[in-house]
Design a protein around this motif. Structure first.
Motif, mmCIF file in Angstrom:
data_model
loop_
_atom_site.group_PDB
_atom_site.id
_atom_site.type_symbol
_atom_site.label_atom_id
_atom_site.label_comp_id
_atom_site.label_asym_id
_atom_site.label_seq_id
_atom_site.Cartn_x
_atom_site.Cartn_y
_atom_site.Cartn_z
ATOM 1 N N VAL A 95 0.831 -1.214 0.000
ATOM 2 C CA VAL A 95 0.000 0.000 0.000
ATOM 3 C C VAL A 95 0.860 1.256 0.000
ATOM 4 C CG1 VAL A 95 -1.805 1.289 1.196
ATOM 5 C CG2 VAL A 95 -1.826 -1.225 1.247
ATOM 6 N N ASN A 96 0.724 2.044 -1.048
ATOM 7 C CA ASN A 96 1.244 3.410 -1.098
ATOM 8 C C ASN A 96 0.114 4.229 -1.720
ATOM 9 O OD1 ASN A 96 2.444 5.874 -2.030
ATOM 10 N ND2 ASN A 96 4.461 4.916 -1.860
ATOM 11 N N GLN A 97 -0.734 4.788 -0.860
ATOM 12 C CA GLN A 97 -1.994 5.330 -1.351
ATOM 13 C C GLN A 97 -2.415 6.564 -0.561
ATOM 14 O OE1 GLN A 97 -3.983 5.864 -3.935
ATOM 15 N NE2 GLN A 97 -3.907 3.612 -4.198
ATOM 16 N N LYS A 98 -3.046 7.511 -1.229
ATOM 17 C CA LYS A 98 -3.554 8.692 -0.536
ATOM 18 C C LYS A 98 -4.773 8.307 0.307
ATOM 19 C CE LYS A 98 -4.084 11.269 -4.110
ATOM 20 N NZ LYS A 98 -4.434 12.458 -4.934
ATOM 21 N N PRO A 99 -4.987 8.963 1.421
ATOM 22 C CA PRO A 99 -6.052 8.569 2.364
ATOM 23 C C PRO A 99 -7.440 8.539 1.737
ATOM 24 C CG PRO A 99 -4.584 10.185 3.373
ATOM 25 C CD PRO A 99 -4.190 10.098 1.936
ATOM 26 N N GLU A 100 -7.750 9.462 0.831
ATOM 27 C CA GLU A 100 -9.088 9.540 0.249
ATOM 28 C C GLU A 100 -9.448 8.266 -0.515
ATOM 29 O OE1 GLU A 100 -7.279 13.709 0.264
ATOM 30 O OE2 GLU A 100 -6.636 11.655 -0.152
ATOM 31 N N ILE A 101 -8.451 7.661 -1.144
ATOM 32 C CA ILE A 101 -8.679 6.426 -1.902
ATOM 33 C C ILE A 101 -8.560 5.211 -0.992
ATOM 34 C CG2 ILE A 101 -7.800 4.972 -3.785
ATOM 35 C CD1 ILE A 101 -6.957 7.557 -5.216
ATOM 36 N N LEU A 102 -7.567 5.224 -0.108
ATOM 37 C CA LEU A 102 -7.348 4.082 0.776
ATOM 38 C C LEU A 102 -8.557 3.830 1.675
ATOM 39 C CD1 LEU A 102 -5.467 1.891 1.808
ATOM 40 C CD2 LEU A 102 -4.452 3.566 3.375
ATOM 41 N N SER A 103 -9.203 4.874 2.145
ATOM 42 C CA SER A 103 -10.363 4.693 3.022
ATOM 43 C C SER A 103 -11.482 3.946 2.299
ATOM 44 C CB SER A 103 -10.864 6.047 3.526
ATOM 45 O OG SER A 103 -11.278 6.871 2.450
ATOM 46 N N LEU A 104 -11.665 4.237 1.006
ATOM 47 C CA LEU A 104 -12.687 3.537 0.226
ATOM 48 C C LEU A 104 -12.299 2.080 -0.002
ATOM 49 C CD1 LEU A 104 -13.451 6.295 -2.461
ATOM 50 C CD2 LEU A 104 -14.763 5.768 -0.396
ATOM 51 N N PHE A 105 -11.021 1.852 -0.304
ATOM 52 C CA PHE A 105 -10.522 0.490 -0.490
ATOM 53 C C PHE A 105 -10.755 -0.357 0.759
ATOM 54 C CE2 PHE A 105 -6.694 -2.212 0.300
ATOM 55 C CZ PHE A 105 -6.923 -3.187 -0.653
ATOM 56 N N LEU A 106 -10.406 0.170 1.908
ATOM 57 C CA LEU A 106 -10.545 -0.592 3.155
ATOM 58 C C LEU A 106 -12.009 -0.822 3.499
ATOM 59 C CD1 LEU A 106 -7.736 1.130 5.263
ATOM 60 C CD2 LEU A 106 -7.658 -1.118 4.151
ATOM 61 N N GLU A 107 -12.857 0.153 3.195
ATOM 62 C CA GLU A 107 -14.288 -0.033 3.445
ATOM 63 C C GLU A 107 -14.850 -1.147 2.570
ATOM 64 O OE1 GLU A 107 -17.791 0.025 5.154
ATOM 65 O OE2 GLU A 107 -16.111 1.277 5.844
ATOM 66 N N SER A 108 -14.388 -1.235 1.337
ATOM 67 C CA SER A 108 -14.877 -2.313 0.469
ATOM 68 C C SER A 108 -14.418 -3.680 0.984
ATOM 69 C CB SER A 108 -14.430 -2.098 -0.984
ATOM 70 O OG SER A 108 -13.155 -2.627 -1.251
ATOM 71 N N LEU A 109 -13.228 -3.733 1.599
ATOM 72 C CA LEU A 109 -12.773 -4.997 2.200
ATOM 73 C C LEU A 109 -13.639 -5.385 3.391
ATOM 74 C CD1 LEU A 109 -8.863 -4.690 2.103
ATOM 75 C CD2 LEU A 109 -10.404 -5.715 0.420
ATOM 76 N N LYS A 110 -14.086 -4.388 4.154
ATOM 77 C CA LYS A 110 -14.969 -4.675 5.290
ATOM 78 C C LYS A 110 -16.292 -5.282 4.831
ATOM 79 C CE LYS A 110 -13.318 -0.921 8.294
ATOM 80 N NZ LYS A 110 -13.701 0.360 8.937
ATOM 81 N N GLN A 111 -16.714 -4.932 3.631
ATOM 82 C CA GLN A 111 -18.015 -5.391 3.136
ATOM 83 C C GLN A 111 -17.952 -6.796 2.517
ATOM 84 O OE1 GLN A 111 -20.797 -3.654 3.641
ATOM 85 N NE2 GLN A 111 -19.637 -1.975 4.582
ATOM 86 N N LEU A 112 -16.747 -7.378 2.409
ATOM 87 C CA LEU A 112 -16.618 -8.679 1.760
ATOM 88 C C LEU A 112 -17.405 -9.762 2.506
ATOM 89 C CD1 LEU A 112 -12.810 -8.821 0.864
ATOM 90 C CD2 LEU A 112 -14.725 -8.601 -0.736
ATOM 91 N N LYS A 113 -18.104 -10.581 1.730
ATOM 92 C CA LYS A 113 -18.772 -11.747 2.297
ATOM 93 C C LYS A 113 -17.731 -12.842 2.541
ATOM 94 C CE LYS A 113 -23.399 -11.127 0.348
ATOM 95 N NZ LYS A 113 -24.468 -11.768 -0.452
ATOM 96 N N LYS A 114 -17.901 -13.547 3.654
ATOM 97 C CA LYS A 114 -16.926 -14.591 4.000
ATOM 98 C C LYS A 114 -17.544 -15.979 3.912
ATOM 99 C CE LYS A 114 -14.357 -11.481 7.061
ATOM 100 N NZ LYS A 114 -15.158 -10.276 6.785
ATOM 101 N N GLU A 115 -18.712 -16.172 4.515
ATOM 102 C CA GLU A 115 -19.412 -17.449 4.518
ATOM 103 C C GLU A 115 -18.477 -18.595 4.878
ATOM 104 O OE1 GLU A 115 -21.749 -17.781 0.934
ATOM 105 O OE2 GLU A 115 -22.727 -15.858 1.296
ATOM 106 N N GLU A 116 -18.143 -19.446 3.913
ATOM 107 C CA GLU A 116 -17.319 -20.628 4.226
ATOM 108 C C GLU A 116 -15.823 -20.352 4.115
ATOM 109 O OE1 GLU A 116 -18.561 -23.468 5.513
ATOM 110 O OE2 GLU A 116 -20.392 -22.281 5.525
ATOM 111 N N LEU A 117 -15.427 -19.094 4.193
ATOM 112 C CA LEU A 117 -14.013 -18.737 4.094
ATOM 113 C C LEU A 117 -13.503 -18.205 5.428
ATOM 114 C CD1 LEU A 117 -13.984 -16.782 0.707
ATOM 115 C CD2 LEU A 117 -13.548 -19.220 1.065
ATOM 116 N N LEU A 118 -12.238 -18.429 5.690
ATOM 117 C CA LEU A 118 -11.541 -17.819 6.818
ATOM 118 C C LEU A 118 -10.553 -16.828 6.205
ATOM 119 C CD1 LEU A 118 -11.187 -17.830 9.898
ATOM 120 C CD2 LEU A 118 -9.352 -19.500 9.587
ATOM 121 N N ILE A 119 -10.852 -15.534 6.333
ATOM 122 C CA ILE A 119 -10.079 -14.499 5.642
ATOM 123 C C ILE A 119 -9.171 -13.748 6.605
ATOM 124 C CG2 ILE A 119 -10.273 -12.283 4.437
ATOM 125 C CD1 ILE A 119 -12.677 -13.321 2.968
#
Length: 516
Positions: free
Chosen positions: A13-37
């Motif tokens: 990660v080498n990213q400006k905060p405005e973009i990184l915050s959106l990236f990390l939020e999209s990771l929080k929204q990931l479905k896991k179900e039968e996965l251990l992430i």
């Protein structure tokens, strides 16, 4: 009970905060179900606020490793492009290789590399794992130069060749253009396709990791970028590369893409809230399905049969009559009298500039506030099983688009299949969920513009095994009429393929019997 698949999601990660915050939020929204992430970030940020965002993510999510980089390189980008140099490329490659070593040591089933300027649909990782491929990327589209067209991050050969070419084959400019468009069209259709190169959003299996793939430089190649060396190394050890196109990631390549990224995330979060609020009433409320159709002089063709076939499942209809001089409008009103039906009559046909006609159809259709839109022509019939299965498509929450195979019938019982008539080998959208929080855009061409906006495949999409029978070519007089029309509207084959136009009148086409 089966063990959960362990997936390591990783990114330097080498990213400006405005973009990184959106990236990390999209990771929080990931479905896991039968996965251990688990997550693994290499913090190469110059901005302390970006480093803080990674630590906040670690505190919120858990199972996050942050490795601090102490390089002091300057990575710059502007509204035109990103500025890489040789040192930066191989620095990132060494970061990725260190993550590969960690994933192998910890025995992860999959490693998922994703760049920090990409936003993912919640289903992305689960869906990629379900494909059971050793190396597979989710597609995303980018205007690499500000004034260029969008291109996917995958290619077929060499540095970034996006058209089929045999060794030693010499192609004209026209042939290259046609094959390039064929590849781009294919990438816009939902599916899983083998490619020659990929990157930036890639799931790698444990099997592939154990075969020794990595991003380090191959000394006798001058290809630019660590992803190309990774892909060549993978092919050399016998691993195929694939791209999935069901859940296109959103690429924040420029600051001007940030607003679109925010809208992308808002749609995901809204969809999640809607699903939770509707879950208790889902079985009692059927989503509203609007039939949308353009007609012209269909009285003596298939109009009545087609309309009757849809009555069992549509809730209302929007018909654009594009200058009919027969009783087509009366047939629509009679057959559809049991449902709300809006008929708009164009005194002068708009078909010579089809994009305006399709925009009119879209505008009038969304006025009915549909949940879903079924956009079919008056000579297209779904096979019978569609009636039984369409409600399941409407009730599910994962996909906004369903694409189907269209078979061009050359008589009542047989469809055509040859070099220029193989539409049924591809999937095209007929059923689309309408989202009022999405900015739709059109392919601005007077012919072959598509029946839906051209950016709908930025939404999550799926394919159906159900088929569509197209009777528009099924009689000699129909074919002659269309042939003359194409010669008149597109005499230089600017929007289509000249050889296909010529083949319409072939007197001995290859025909295959339809099996229901």
């Amino acid at each position: 009970m089966s063990h959960k698949q362990r997936v390591l999601i990783a990114s330097p990660v080498n990213q400006k905060p405005e973009i990184l915050s959106l990236f990390l939020e999209s990771l929080k929204q990931l479905k896991k179900e039968e996965l251990l992430i688990h997550f693994y970030f290499i913090d190469d940020n110059e901005n302390i606020d970006s480093s803080s965002l990674l630590m906040q993510f670690q505190e919120c999510v858990g199972s996050v490793i942050i490795q601090k980089s102490f390089y002091q390189d300057i990575y710059s980008k502007d509204e035109q492009t990103h500025h890489w140099n040789e040192h930066l490329v191989w620095k990132v490659a060494s970061f990725k290789d260190s993550i590969i070593r960690y994933a192998k040591e910890k025995n992860y089933n999959y490693l998922f590399f994703v760049d920090s300027d990409l936003l993912l649909y919640p289903q992305t990782v689960i869906h990629l794992v379900q494909q059971e491929k050793d190396i597979i990327s989710e597609i995303f589209w980018t205007k690499w130069q500000l004034d260029s067209m969008e291109q996917p991050q995958v290619w077929l050969y060499d540095q970034y060749t996006q058209y089929n070419k045999l060794p030693g084959e010499h192609l004209s400019t026209e042939q290259i253009s046609a094959r390039y468009q064929e590849f781009i069209t294919k990438m816009r259709n939902p599916g899983v396709y083998e490619v020659g190169g990929l990157g930036a959003c890639t799931l790698i299996s444990q099997n592939a990791l154990q075969k020794g793939i990595n991003f380090s430089k191959i000394s006798n190649l001058t290809f630019w970028g660590e992803d190309r060396h990774f892909c060549i190394r993978a092919a050399a050890v016998g691993l195929s590369l694939y791209v999935d196109t069901h859940y296109p990631a959103y690429h924040i390549y420029r600051d001007t893409d940030i607003k679109g990224g925010q809208e992308f995330l808002e749609r995901i979060i809204t969809r999640k809230k809607d699903f939770i609020s509707n879950i208790n009433v889902a079985n009692s409320i059927k989503p509203k399905l609007t039939l949308s159709m353009v007609i012209k002089n269909e009285e003596n063709r298939f109009l009545k049969e087609v309309l009757k076939s849809h009555l069992n499942y549509v809730d209302n209809a929007v018909i654009i009559d594009d200058g009919s001089t027969d009783n087509s409008v009366e047939i629509c009103k009679e057959v559809l009298k049991t449902i709300p039906c809006k008929v708009i009559q164009n005194r002068v046909s708009k078909f010579s500039n089809e994009v305006e006609l399709r925009k009119q159809q879209w505008k009038e259709t969304i006025k009915t506030e549909p949940n879903w839109i079924l956009n079919v022509d008056a000579d297209e019939l779904f096979e019978d099983k569609f009636t039984l299965e369409v409600e399941n498509y409407l009730r599910q929450e994962d996909y906004d688009i369903y694409s189907f195979r269209l078979y061009d019938f050359w008589n009542d019982t047989h469809y055509r299949e040859d070099e220029y008539w193989n539409a049924h080998l591809f999937y095209r959208p007929f059923l689309v969920r309408y989202r009022n929080d999405f900015s739709y855009t059109w392919k601005e061409t007077p012919q072959h513009c598509g029946r839906f906006p051209n950016n709908i495949f930025q939404l999550p999409n799926s394919i159906s095994n159900l088929r569509v029978k197209h009777y528009g070519w099924s009689k000699p007089e129909y074919r002659l009429e269309k042939y003359k029309r194409y010669l008149s509207l597109d005499p230089h084959a600017q929007y289509g393929i000249k050889e296909q136009y010529k083949s319409i009148l072939n007197d001995k086409p290859n025909l295959i019997k339809w099996e229901e």
